[in-house]
Design a protein around this motif. Structure first.
Motif, PDB file in Angstrom:
ATOM      1  N   LEU A 213      37.493  31.069  35.949  1.00 13.67           N
ATOM      2  CA  LEU A 213      36.839  31.721  37.080  1.00 13.67           C
ATOM      3  C   LEU A 213      37.844  32.056  38.180  1.00 13.67           C
ATOM      4  CD1 LEU A 213      33.547  29.632  37.254  1.00 13.67           C
ATOM      5  CD2 LEU A 213      33.890  31.902  36.254  1.00 13.67           C
ATOM      6  N   LYS A 214      38.851  31.207  38.343  1.00 13.89           N
ATOM      7  CA  LYS A 214      39.910  31.520  39.303  1.00 13.89           C
ATOM      8  C   LYS A 214      40.691  32.748  38.847  1.00 13.89           C
ATOM      9  CE  LYS A 214      44.025  29.642  41.553  1.00 13.89           C
ATOM     10  NZ  LYS A 214      44.994  28.524  41.625  1.00 13.89           N
ATOM     11  N   ALA A 215      41.003  32.805  37.542  1.00 11.56           N
ATOM     12  CA  ALA A 215      41.708  33.973  37.002  1.00 11.56           C
ATOM     13  C   ALA A 215      40.853  35.229  37.144  1.00 11.56           C
ATOM     14  CB  ALA A 215      42.069  33.737  35.538  1.00 11.56           C
ATOM     15  N   ARG A 216      39.548  35.079  36.987  1.00  7.42           N
ATOM     16  CA  ARG A 216      38.630  36.210  37.172  1.00  7.42           C
ATOM     17  C   ARG A 216      38.744  36.765  38.584  1.00  7.42           C
ATOM     18  NH1 ARG A 216      33.684  36.607  39.661  1.00  7.42           N
ATOM     19  NH2 ARG A 216      32.267  38.207  38.868  1.00  7.42           N
ATOM     20  N   ASP A 217      38.645  35.887  39.573  1.00  7.02           N
ATOM     21  CA  ASP A 217      38.724  36.327  40.965  1.00  7.02           C
ATOM     22  C   ASP A 217      40.073  36.979  41.259  1.00  7.02           C
ATOM     23  OD1 ASP A 217      36.197  35.318  41.319  1.00  7.02           O
ATOM     24  OD2 ASP A 217      36.857  33.458  42.275  1.00  7.02           O
ATOM     25  N   GLU A 218      41.138  36.388  40.726  1.00  3.59           N
ATOM     26  CA  GLU A 218      42.478  36.933  40.965  1.00  3.59           C
ATOM     27  C   GLU A 218      42.650  38.283  40.276  1.00  3.59           C
ATOM     28  OE1 GLU A 218      44.930  33.789  39.544  1.00  3.59           O
ATOM     29  OE2 GLU A 218      44.845  32.651  41.436  1.00  3.59           O
ATOM     30  N   GLY A 219      42.092  38.430  39.072  1.00  4.79           N
ATOM     31  CA  GLY A 219      42.209  39.691  38.346  1.00  4.79           C
ATOM     32  C   GLY A 219      41.486  40.826  39.042  1.00  4.79           C
ATOM     33  N   ILE A 220      40.285  40.555  39.528  1.00  5.63           N
ATOM     34  CA  ILE A 220      39.526  41.582  40.246  1.00  5.63           C
ATOM     35  C   ILE A 220      40.216  41.933  41.559  1.00  5.63           C
ATOM     36  CG2 ILE A 220      37.344  42.054  41.419  1.00  5.63           C
ATOM     37  CD1 ILE A 220      35.978  40.346  39.252  1.00  5.63           C
ATOM     38  N   ALA A 221      40.722  40.903  42.262  1.00 10.19           N
ATOM     39  CA  ALA A 221      41.422  41.150  43.528  1.00 10.19           C
ATOM     40  C   ALA A 221      42.676  41.986  43.309  1.00 10.19           C
ATOM     41  CB  ALA A 221      41.770  39.824  44.199  1.00 10.19           C
ATOM     42  N   ALA A 222      43.408  41.714  42.224  1.00  8.67           N
ATOM     43  CA  ALA A 222      44.622  42.481  41.933  1.00  8.67           C
ATOM     44  C   ALA A 222      44.283  43.935  41.610  1.00  8.67           C
ATOM     45  CB  ALA A 222      45.376  41.837  40.774  1.00  8.67           C
ATOM     46  N   TRP A 223      43.191  44.142  40.860  1.00  7.91           N
ATOM     47  CA  TRP A 223      42.777  45.513  40.530  1.00  7.91           C
ATOM     48  C   TRP A 223      42.420  46.274  41.802  1.00  7.91           C
ATOM     49  CZ3 TRP A 223      38.228  48.342  41.066  1.00  7.91           C
ATOM     50  CH2 TRP A 223      38.146  49.526  40.315  1.00  7.91           C
ATOM     51  N   ARG A 224      41.706  45.639  42.699  1.00  5.53           N
ATOM     52  CA  ARG A 224      41.328  46.303  43.952  1.00  5.53           C
ATOM     53  C   ARG A 224      42.548  46.533  44.846  1.00  5.53           C
ATOM     54  NH1 ARG A 224      35.477  44.055  46.107  1.00  5.53           N
ATOM     55  NH2 ARG A 224      34.248  44.774  44.323  1.00  5.53           N
ATOM     56  N   SER A 371      39.039  50.579  34.289  1.00  8.09           N
ATOM     57  CA  SER A 371      37.926  50.046  35.069  1.00  8.09           C
ATOM     58  C   SER A 371      38.269  48.646  35.562  1.00  8.09           C
ATOM     59  CB  SER A 371      36.663  49.996  34.210  1.00  8.09           C
ATOM     60  OG  SER A 371      36.259  51.294  33.827  1.00  8.09           O
ATOM     61  N   VAL A 372      37.452  48.133  36.468  1.00  6.51           N
ATOM     62  CA  VAL A 372      37.655  46.775  36.958  1.00  6.51           C
ATOM     63  C   VAL A 372      37.657  45.813  35.767  1.00  6.51           C
ATOM     64  CG1 VAL A 372      35.189  46.312  37.297  1.00  6.51           C
ATOM     65  CG2 VAL A 372      36.873  45.108  38.691  1.00  6.51           C
ATOM     66  N   PRO A 373      38.531  44.808  35.756  1.00  5.00           N
ATOM     67  CA  PRO A 373      38.562  43.866  34.629  1.00  5.00           C
ATOM     68  C   PRO A 373      37.205  43.206  34.412  1.00  5.00           C
ATOM     69  CG  PRO A 373      40.445  43.519  36.081  1.00  5.00           C
ATOM     70  CD  PRO A 373      39.546  44.488  36.776  1.00  5.00           C
ATOM     71  N   VAL A 374      36.831  43.060  33.154  1.00  4.07           N
ATOM     72  CA  VAL A 374      35.538  42.465  32.811  1.00  4.07           C
ATOM     73  C   VAL A 374      35.740  40.988  32.498  1.00  4.07           C
ATOM     74  CG1 VAL A 374      33.591  42.497  31.228  1.00  4.07           C
ATOM     75  CG2 VAL A 374      34.654  44.653  31.947  1.00  4.07           C
ATOM     76  N   PHE A 375      35.085  40.147  33.268  1.00  2.00           N
ATOM     77  CA  PHE A 375      35.087  38.705  33.047  1.00  2.00           C
ATOM     78  C   PHE A 375      33.644  38.224  33.046  1.00  2.00           C
ATOM     79  CE2 PHE A 375      39.217  39.445  34.948  1.00  2.00           C
ATOM     80  CZ  PHE A 375      40.062  38.519  34.356  1.00  2.00           C
TER      81      PHE A 375
END
Length: 509
Positions: A213-224, A371-375
């Protein structure tokens, strides 16, 4: 050290007229005692745990109890009344504050100090040897300044029960937006319905799900973050040259060739005929996906995902008599999005109300090739919420269960009703209580991007309607007609609460 489970704290509501348990941890004293109205109860400490059972108590308010072990803990303002578990997803979780377009007067005049809600915020960890603990969250009363935090479905039903019965009502809110029925089921049930091991195995090691879940948040933040431009201010205060026409409400769609994954800027010029005054309010309906909104170059609001209505109160001094400019930086995560129809779009000052539908301008900004990473979210992982939000309450006493879920299963509706039946029976066995259940049938819904009802939606609704035939001591209340077609989270929760309260009176009273 003596540590009570997080639900046992000032303002708590315990179930009336039944044996109740108070439990927690103690690592220094051999026994723990509880004193209530002069009567003493006790429990030995075993493996650092204790559980004290107290005699049935009539409905009442304003009690205190003292728990004694290696230290003393006093719990004040204790009530005995009727306690309900609120399970499901976002339509059960949706707070009262999200229903004010239709229920503002009802909420404004509400003051119910003996309706209280405890929120079970999940502490995700799927490892077999990890035992989830109840969080140290407060019991929030339905009083001015706090009432907006309560589950709308829960409050509007509880209010009507309280008005008739004058009995304290406790709402234990476990619902999590986006949760599937499988996330609420014990692992022992899942094998009957398919192979869920591939979905669970990556998270079974200690701390694997929190890391994910931490990697999810970081991945979406990096994409944005990759969408940001160093000179982005140039888009905020003026309409760029070459801006194209756009009509609000309206959508950018692949089928029209207008889609754009990344940033799109939207602009609306409007004119005020009078001085604006000190307070102002902007309502930008429902946007897909995330927005930052500015007026005359000043930030007035920001929402990070698609579903909440964009309600932005702001300082009226930002405005001026004459021409003004709204600028909206909208992130389209999968290429399609925009301004959803059948929602309000307006700006209000102390003296004027300006409609914001109609002609706008649009400029496409930074484009993303992906697209935004899917987690997955934690509440989508099978058995996750059972472990974190159901099992830790196995010794807590309830009057019944209120359940509003199904949207997240509409893409795979097969055997939904069977899963629900198995889930409820397992909960009843775990709690050793034959808990009556009120099930809400989902509202009708049309996806604003596809223009169609999700494929399995009607099937889920049909299986929900069958629940009262398939599950003992179960009643179904329909919300089918309580939503606008493009509204996933209908605000007419007060009407739903009235229907539920009518059923609850027959089931519980």
């Amino acid at each position: 050290m003596l540590k009570l489970a997080g639900i046992f704290r000032d303002g708590m509501v315990l179930q009336r007229d039944r044996i109740c348990a108070v439990f927690g941890k103690e690592d220094q004293a051999p026994e723990v005692s509880l004193i209530l109205e002069g009567k003493k109860y006790r429990s030995d400490v075993k493996d650092g745990q204790f559980l004290i059972r107290i005699d049935p108590h009539a409905a009442c308010t304003g009690l205190s109890m003292t728990i004694r072990g290696s230290e003393d803990i006093e719990i004040r303002d204790v009530c005995f009344g009727d306690v309900f578990y609120l399970g499901g997803q976002s339509n059960m979780e949706l707070p009262v504050s999200r229903t004010l377009d239709v229920s503002e007067e009802e909420v404004k005049n509400s003051d119910y100090p003996y309706i209280r809600q405890y929120r079970v915020t999940p502490q995700y960890n799927m490892a077999e040897d990890e035992v989830a603990e109840l969080p140290d969250n407060p019991w929030v009363p339905a009083v001015p300044g706090k009432i907006g935090e309560l589950s709308a479905t829960g409050f509007y039903c509880a209010r009507r029960i309280y008005d008739k019965k004058k009995i304290p009502i406790g709402l234990v809110l476990g619902a999590q937006g986006g949760s599937t029925v499988e996330s609420w089921m014990d692992v022992s049930l899942l094998s009957e319905f398919g192979n869920y091991e591939d979905l669970m195995n990556p998270f079974m090691e200690k701390d694997a799900l929190p890391r994910y879940l931490k990697a999810r948040d970081e991945g979406i933040a990096a994409w944005r973050s990759a969408l940001e431009e160093p000179d982005e201010d140039k888009y905020i205060s003026a309409i760029p040259e070459g801006a194209s026409d756009f009509t609000v409400p309206g959508m950018l769609l692949k089928k029209d060739g207008t889609d754009h994954t990344g940033i799109v800027w939207f602009y609306k010029e409007f004119e005020l005929l009078e001085e604006p005054g000190e307070e102002a309010f902007l309502y930008l309906g429902d946007l897909i996906d995330a927005d930052q909104t500015f007026i005359n170059g000043k930030a007035v609001g920001r929402t990070e995902y698609r579903y909440p209505p964009r309600k932005y109160p702001f300082d009226g001094s930002i405005l001026r008599k004459g021409k003004n400019l709204i600028s909206v930086r909208l992130i389209l995560e999968t290429g399609e999005g925009g301004f959803v129809a059948e929602h309000p779009y307006y700006l209000r000052t102390e003296n004027e109300k300006i409609s914001l539908t109609g002609e706008w301008k649009m400029v496409k900004g930074v484009h993303s090739d992906t697209s935004v990473p899917v987690f997955k979210m934690g509440q989508e992982v099978p058995t996750s919420l059972f472990k974190t939000s159901v099992r830790p309450l196995k010794d807590f006493t309830f009057s019944g269960i209120w359940w509003y879920q199904g949207e997240a299963n509409s893409d795979a509706p097969s055997r939904y009703g069977e899963k629900f039946r198995a889930m409820i029976q397992f909960w009843r066995d775990l709690y050793q209580q034959n808990l009556p259940v009120i099930v809400v049938e989902m509202c009708d819904y049309t996806d604003p991007v596809t223009g169609e009802q999700p494929a399995g939606w009607a099937s889920i609704q049909e299986q929900q309607r069958e629940a009262e035939n398939d599950v003992k001591d179960c009643a179904v209340v329909s919300a089918k007609d309580l939503g606008a077609p493009l509204e996933l989270h209908p605000q007419r929760k007060s009407e739903l609460g009235a229907r539920m309260a009518e059923v609850a009176e027959k089931m519980f009273y």
